[in-house]
Motif scaffolding. Structure first.
Motif, short mmCIF file in Angstrom:
data_model
loop_
_atom_site.label_atom_id
_atom_site.label_comp_id
_atom_site.label_asym_id
_atom_site.label_seq_id
_atom_site.Cartn_x
_atom_site.Cartn_y
_atom_site.Cartn_z
N ALA A 192 -13.81 86.75 63.34
CA ALA A 192 -14.32 86.38 62.01
C ALA A 192 -13.24 86.40 60.94
O ALA A 192 -13.50 86.01 59.80
N GLY A 193 -12.04 86.86 61.27
CA GLY A 193 -10.97 86.85 60.28
C GLY A 193 -10.79 88.15 59.51
O GLY A 193 -10.12 88.18 58.47
N VAL A 194 -11.38 89.22 60.02
CA VAL A 194 -11.19 90.54 59.41
C VAL A 194 -9.72 90.94 59.55
O VAL A 194 -9.07 90.60 60.53
N LYS A 195 -9.20 91.68 58.56
CA LYS A 195 -7.77 92.02 58.57
C LYS A 195 -7.46 93.44 59.06
O LYS A 195 -6.35 93.72 59.51
N GLU B 113 -21.13 87.29 63.95
CA GLU B 113 -19.83 86.74 63.56
C GLU B 113 -19.95 85.91 62.28
O GLU B 113 -19.10 85.94 61.40
N GLU B 114 -21.04 85.17 62.19
CA GLU B 114 -21.29 84.34 61.00
C GLU B 114 -21.38 85.20 59.74
O GLU B 114 -20.85 84.85 58.68
N GLU B 115 -22.06 86.33 59.86
CA GLU B 115 -22.18 87.24 58.70
C GLU B 115 -20.82 87.83 58.32
O GLU B 115 -20.47 87.92 57.15
N LEU B 116 -20.08 88.24 59.35
CA LEU B 116 -18.75 88.79 59.07
C LEU B 116 -17.87 87.74 58.40
O LEU B 116 -17.12 88.03 57.46
#
Ligand SMILES: [Zn+2]
Length: 450
Positions: free
Chosen positions: A277-280, A244-247
């Motif tokens: 992680a905030g991916v759209k 998750e940190e990487e994403l």
């Protein structure tokens, strides 16, 4: 490398490899075009308009009117008689790989970027002639080709490039073999990295570096692979790859540039981690569960969906890849049910890989959606809805303006269709016959109405 590619692309033009009914964009300044007596599918509605006239000036839809439109002063107007036929937005494929469509997997892994770009240039023209005026490119070194198309040096669709697929060691997109290991940090680059097809990143810092490199090159959005995939030799479908940190590092780096991250993800775990992680945008989602679908809606994400079904057109891949592909086929129906249940914001894309023959079925793959959705819904997915998705690129949108709609002020990417696709979606299966006019950016690339 740029100079070599430019030379190769010029060579294509000189040799006439792309000669056909298509006219090179550079020979056609944006002209003033008047479509007379057309009925409009506007990219969102379920019905055609009444008889209308549509004036295109400078690449933009200037006027739509049921009354006659007067010629603008001091310009030559090209008139196209619609005779009551359908005018609709150019099609948008929301998950395409400009550089990976034509070559076989073997040819791709040879890593000859010049050759791959030439294949992609030929394919780009074919894509445009299928009525696809825009593609959202979810991975591959498409920047040079995009530039040449945008400069009007050769015909092709608008390209929203992601640049390299960013993956982890052993993740989807890492095609190395045992002989390439171990990799020494700071050591020589792999072939896939050298040609910028895929980049490896194994920490948040490395992710930031690779994301920023793609943004430097002109990426309109960033693509990471959050889970395993079909074509890769090592990544099981169930694997979640980035942390998750990487994403989140990728999401932040993209947001600093005013754009977003879309991730390849099939499983619930990969989807949920990406959401956190905030991916759209979730690309695929074929193996996700009910809770993941609900989360996508709650957090306002998009799903870019592909109708993966076993129709005998899978590209040649190793047996292990074919087994994984069959697993995805089994998830398609369930994911469609979730899309409908939660009314997920969905765009449609094909994700054709390693097969020009399959690429010729781009329209067939669109019509296939009718198994689950009405014709107006399917057409909206490939026009108005996809156009909305493209707006996520924000400040990195290479083509500011509205795409996928027929509205005053929108960009003039248009198809004149011989028939009513809202009633007969199969018309899109044979673009050579049924798309009489193909216009991109106000320029006519095909015109069978004489
Ligand atoms: Zn893909």
């Amino acid at each position: 490398m740029h100079r070599i590619l430019k030379y190769l692309l010029n060579l294509v033009l000189v040799l006439g490899c792309v000669a056909s009914p298509v006219v090179h964009a550079q020979d056609r300044p944006s002209s003033t075009v008047l479509f007379e007596n057309v009925r409009i599918f506007d990219g969102t509605g379920a019905r055609l308009s009444g008889p209308s006239n549509v004036l295109i000036v400078g690449g933009v839809i200037k006027t739509i009117s049921s009354a006659p439109i007067a010629d603008p002063p001091d310009v030559t107007v090209q008139r196209i008689r619609g005779d009551g036929r359908t005018l609709m937005p150019g099609l948008i494929d929301s998950h395409w790989h400009t550089m990976l469509v034509s070559p076989s997997m073997f040819e791709l892994l040879q890593g000859d970027l010049g050759y791959l770009t030439l294949l992609a240039a030929v394919e780009a023209q074919a894509t445009l002639l299928r009525g696809f005026t825009t593609v959202r490119d979810l991975g591959g070194p498409s920047f040079a080709l995009k530039r040449a198309i945008d400069e009007g040096r050769l015909p092709g669709p608008r390209i929203y490039p992601s640049g390299a697929i960013i993956t982890i060691t052993g993740g989807h997109g890492d095609f190395r073999g045992a002989g390439d290991l171990p990799r020494h940090p700071g050591g020589a680059l792999t072939m896939q990295e050298t040609v910028n097809a895929a980049q490896l990143a194994d920490s948040p810092d490395e992710v930031r570096l690779r994301v920023r490199e793609q943004l430097l090159l002109g990426a309109s959005q960033i693509k990471l692979t959050a889970g395993g995939g079909v074509a890769s030799p090592h990544s099981p479908l169930d694997a979640s790859t980035f942390t998750e940190e990487e994403l989140r590092a990728a999401v932040q780096a993209a947001a600093n540039w005013g754009t977003y991250v879309g991730v390849h993800a099939y499983t619930s775990e990969a989807v949920q981690r990406a959401v956190a992680a905030g991916v759209k945008v979730i690309e695929h989602g074929h193996l996700m569960d009910d809770a993941s679908a609900r989360l996508i809606v709650e957090k306002g994400l998009w799903l870019s969906f592909q109708p993966f079904v076993d129709d005998g057109f899978a590209p040649q891949m190793p047996a292990s890849s074919m087994a994984r592909l069959r697993e995805l086929f089994s998830g398609t129906e369930r994911t469609v049910a979730l899309i409908k249940k939660y009314k997920i914001k969905m765009a449609w894309g094909t994700d054709v890989l390693f097969s020009s023959a399959n690429a010729t079925r781009q329209g067939v793959l669109l019509a296939k959606m009718q198994k689950w959705f009405s014709a107006p819904e399917v057409l909206a997915m490939a026009t108005g809805r996809s156009g909305e998705l493209l707006q996520l690129s924000g400040r990195r949108n290479p083509y500011p303006g509205r795409l996928g709609v027929v509205q005053e002020g929108a960009l003039a990417d248009l198809l004149l269709v011989d028939g009513n696709p809202l009633e007969d979606l199969k018309l899109v299966e044979d673009p050579g016959k049924n798309f009489l006019v193909i216009m991109k950016d106000g320029k006519v690339f095909k015109n069978l109405v004489r």
